[in-house]
Design a protein around this motif. Structure first.
Motif, PDB file in Angstrom:
ATOM      1  N   GLU A  46       2.900   1.978   4.091  1.00 56.68           N
ATOM      2  CA  GLU A  46       2.501   1.321   5.333  1.00 56.68           C
ATOM      3  C   GLU A  46       3.717   0.807   6.094  1.00 56.68           C
ATOM      4  O   GLU A  46       4.694   0.366   5.519  1.00 56.68           O
ATOM      5  CB  GLU A  46       1.563   0.155   5.035  1.00 56.68           C
ATOM      6  CG  GLU A  46       2.169  -0.898   4.118  1.00 56.68           C
ATOM      7  CD  GLU A  46       1.250  -2.071   3.864  1.00 56.68           C
ATOM      8  OE1 GLU A  46       0.329  -2.301   4.668  1.00 56.68           O
ATOM      9  OE2 GLU A  46       1.458  -2.766   2.862  1.00 56.68           O
ATOM     10  N   ASP A  47       3.629   0.914   7.391  1.00 59.44           N
ATOM     11  CA  ASP A  47       4.579   0.274   8.286  1.00 59.44           C
ATOM     12  C   ASP A  47       3.932  -1.033   8.731  1.00 59.44           C
ATOM     13  O   ASP A  47       2.828  -1.012   9.276  1.00 59.44           O
ATOM     14  CB  ASP A  47       4.839   1.191   9.487  1.00 59.44           C
ATOM     15  CG  ASP A  47       5.805   0.608  10.489  1.00 59.44           C
ATOM     16  OD1 ASP A  47       6.057  -0.620  10.460  1.00 59.44           O
ATOM     17  OD2 ASP A  47       6.301   1.381  11.327  1.00 59.44           O
TER      18      ASP A  47
ATOM     19  N   ARG B 206       4.168  -2.706  11.158  1.00 55.26           N
ATOM     20  CA  ARG B 206       3.845  -2.733  12.583  1.00 55.26           C
ATOM     21  C   ARG B 206       2.634  -1.865  12.902  1.00 55.26           C
ATOM     22  O   ARG B 206       2.173  -1.819  14.031  1.00 55.26           O
ATOM     23  CB  ARG B 206       5.051  -2.249  13.399  1.00 55.26           C
ATOM     24  CG  ARG B 206       6.291  -3.098  13.208  1.00 55.26           C
ATOM     25  CD  ARG B 206       7.506  -2.379  13.729  1.00 55.26           C
ATOM     26  NE  ARG B 206       7.786  -1.184  12.961  1.00 55.26           N
ATOM     27  CZ  ARG B 206       8.747  -0.313  13.251  1.00 55.26           C
ATOM     28  NH1 ARG B 206       9.488  -0.506  14.324  1.00 55.26           N
ATOM     29  NH2 ARG B 206       8.948   0.739  12.496  1.00 55.26           N
ATOM     30  N   GLY B 207       2.131  -1.168  11.856  1.00 58.46           N
ATOM     31  CA  GLY B 207       1.007  -0.249  12.064  1.00 58.46           C
ATOM     32  C   GLY B 207       1.455   1.170  11.817  1.00 58.46           C
ATOM     33  O   GLY B 207       2.531   1.555  12.244  1.00 58.46           O
ATOM     34  N   GLY B 208       0.623   1.960  11.159  1.00 63.81           N
ATOM     35  CA  GLY B 208       0.997   3.337  10.865  1.00 63.81           C
ATOM     36  C   GLY B 208       1.707   3.456   9.532  1.00 63.81           C
ATOM     37  O   GLY B 208       1.584   2.581   8.674  1.00 63.81           O
ATOM     38  N   GLN B 209       2.448   4.537   9.361  1.00 64.87           N
ATOM     39  CA  GLN B 209       3.040   4.831   8.063  1.00 64.87           C
ATOM     40  C   GLN B 209       4.386   5.531   8.185  1.00 64.87           C
ATOM     41  O   GLN B 209       4.670   6.190   9.176  1.00 64.87           O
ATOM     42  CB  GLN B 209       2.091   5.752   7.289  1.00 64.87           C
ATOM     43  CG  GLN B 209       0.732   5.128   7.039  1.00 64.87           C
ATOM     44  CD  GLN B 209      -0.240   6.077   6.411  1.00 64.87           C
ATOM     45  OE1 GLN B 209       0.114   7.150   5.960  1.00 64.87           O
ATOM     46  NE2 GLN B 209      -1.486   5.678   6.361  1.00 64.87           N
ATOM     47  N   TYR B 210       5.172   5.383   7.127  1.00 67.78           N
ATOM     48  CA  TYR B 210       6.365   6.199   6.922  1.00 67.78           C
ATOM     49  C   TYR B 210       6.018   7.240   5.862  1.00 67.78           C
ATOM     50  O   TYR B 210       5.380   6.918   4.865  1.00 67.78           O
ATOM     51  CB  TYR B 210       7.536   5.362   6.402  1.00 67.78           C
ATOM     52  CG  TYR B 210       7.967   4.252   7.314  1.00 67.78           C
ATOM     53  CD1 TYR B 210       7.782   2.926   6.957  1.00 67.78           C
ATOM     54  CD2 TYR B 210       8.595   4.530   8.524  1.00 67.78           C
ATOM     55  CE1 TYR B 210       8.197   1.899   7.790  1.00 67.78           C
ATOM     56  CE2 TYR B 210       9.014   3.510   9.363  1.00 67.78           C
ATOM     57  CZ  TYR B 210       8.808   2.206   8.992  1.00 67.78           C
ATOM     58  OH  TYR B 210       9.213   1.190   9.812  1.00 67.78           O
ATOM     59  N   PHE B 211       6.506   8.452   6.062  1.00 67.45           N
ATOM     60  CA  PHE B 211       6.165   9.539   5.153  1.00 67.45           C
ATOM     61  C   PHE B 211       7.361  10.002   4.339  1.00 67.45           C
ATOM     62  O   PHE B 211       8.499  10.008   4.827  1.00 67.45           O
ATOM     63  CB  PHE B 211       5.598  10.725   5.937  1.00 67.45           C
ATOM     64  CG  PHE B 211       4.195  10.505   6.397  1.00 67.45           C
ATOM     65  CD1 PHE B 211       3.944   9.828   7.580  1.00 67.45           C
ATOM     66  CD2 PHE B 211       3.131  10.957   5.650  1.00 67.45           C
ATOM     67  CE1 PHE B 211       2.645   9.606   8.008  1.00 67.45           C
ATOM     68  CE2 PHE B 211       1.821  10.743   6.062  1.00 67.45           C
ATOM     69  CZ  PHE B 211       1.584  10.061   7.245  1.00 67.45           C
ATOM     70  N   GLY B 212       7.077  10.432   3.121  1.00 65.91           N
ATOM     71  CA  GLY B 212       8.077  11.069   2.298  1.00 65.91           C
ATOM     72  C   GLY B 212       8.266  12.513   2.715  1.00 65.91           C
ATOM     73  O   GLY B 212       7.554  13.011   3.587  1.00 65.91           O
TER      74      GLY B 212
ATOM     75  N   PHE C  64       0.133   5.634   0.090  1.00 65.75           N
ATOM     76  CA  PHE C  64      -0.917   6.584   0.426  1.00 65.75           C
ATOM     77  C   PHE C  64      -0.507   7.983  -0.025  1.00 65.75           C
ATOM     78  O   PHE C  64       0.674   8.325  -0.031  1.00 65.75           O
ATOM     79  CB  PHE C  64      -1.154   6.603   1.941  1.00 65.75           C
ATOM     80  CG  PHE C  64      -1.444   5.254   2.547  1.00 65.75           C
ATOM     81  CD1 PHE C  64      -0.406   4.445   2.972  1.00 65.75           C
ATOM     82  CD2 PHE C  64      -2.748   4.813   2.678  1.00 65.75           C
ATOM     83  CE1 PHE C  64      -0.670   3.210   3.532  1.00 65.75           C
ATOM     84  CE2 PHE C  64      -3.013   3.572   3.241  1.00 65.75           C
ATOM     85  CZ  PHE C  64      -1.977   2.771   3.667  1.00 65.75           C
TER      86      PHE C  64
ATOM     87  N   MET D 167       0.828  -1.207   0.000  1.00 62.14           N
ATOM     88  CA  MET D 167       0.000   0.000   0.000  1.00 62.14           C
ATOM     89  C   MET D 167       0.863   1.258   0.000  1.00 62.14           C
ATOM     90  O   MET D 167       1.835   1.361   0.750  1.00 62.14           O
ATOM     91  CB  MET D 167      -0.902   0.025   1.230  1.00 62.14           C
ATOM     92  CG  MET D 167      -2.011  -0.986   1.214  1.00 62.14           C
ATOM     93  SD  MET D 167      -3.075  -0.753   2.663  1.00 62.14           S
ATOM     94  CE  MET D 167      -4.321  -1.993   2.321  1.00 62.14           C
TER      95      MET D 167
END
Lengths: 115, 113
Positions: free
Chosen positions: B96-97, B99-105, B33, B31
């Motif tokens: 998507e991470d 483990r839950g949540g996200q990494y952002f550019g 986003f 995924m």
């Protein structure tokens, strides 16, 4: 519906003061994650912490600590002995739509640390 | 953690034109986003992009205005079409991470004049 409220729009402190940023959330989920992100003036979003709703223990990472109170739906963030480099916008976030990775963000708190 | 790059980092565009923003991640992810952050505002999810299928748009966002491509597991583009000054924002790509949540550019700062 999922909702995240950060009532403090702006906070200004003097270096070395402690400061707490508030986050109150609403969720229909029985288990969920909560997140804090930092956005410095450069604009990138920096991940600070992920907390599972199962774990209500407070967490400490250096000068940062988080207080999770499920009974009051709050997930507050404290910076001890603040520094100028802590100046940023801080966002609290919560997953929505039944996913763990689609996030709804609070409106953010702008923290200004004066030298 | 994933390393994400975005191009361009910023742009100034004229009303009525379109801009395509690229997002590249250093590992394969299911995924991706796209978020919008209007000036002084919080982040709002525009859509979720899965490889091999059409993007899923959140309420208030439509494909005609924000077409998204996801040709492979490490790349996505967001186009802001027929721009108006109200489209001036930071556009952020994230992944998507597990483990839950996200990494952002790092975001793309768009100004529409």
């Amino acid at each position: 519906a999922q909702k995240v409220t950060q009532a403090q729009t702006e906070i200004s402190v003097v270096e070395k003061e402690d400061v707490t940023l508030d986050c109150v959330y609403e969720t229909r989920d029985t288990t969920y994650y909560l997140f804090w992100y930092k956005q410095p003036p450069s604009g990138e979003l920096v991940f600070l912490i992920r907390r599972n709703s199962f774990d209500e223990q407070n967490e400490i990472s250096g000068r940062y600590s988080w207080n999770f109170q499920k009974s009051t739906s709050s997930f507050n963030f404290t910076i001890t002995a603040s520094q100028v480099v802590d100046s940023a916008v801080y966002f609290c976030a919560l997953p929505f739509g039944g996913a763990t990775n689609k996030l709804i963000f609070g409106t953010g708190t702008l923290l200004a640390v004066q030298p | 953690s994933a390393v994400i790059s975005q191009k361009p980092s910023r742009d100034i565009c004229q009303r009525g034109t379109s801009l395509t923003i690229q997002c590249q991640v250093d590992s394969q992810v299911t995924m991706m986003f796209w978020y919008r952050q209007q000036p002084g505002q919080s982040l709002t999810l525009i859509a979720t992009a899965n490889q091999g299928s059409e993007a899923t748009y959140e309420s208030g966002f439509v494909i005609d205005k924000f077409p998204i491509s996801r040709p492979n597991l490490t790349f996505s583009t967001l186009t802001v079409s027929n721009m108006s000054p109200e489209d001036s924002s930071i556009y952020l790509c994230s992944v998507e991470d597990p483990r839950g949540g996200q990494y952002f550019g790092p975001g793309t700062r768009l100004t529409v004049t």
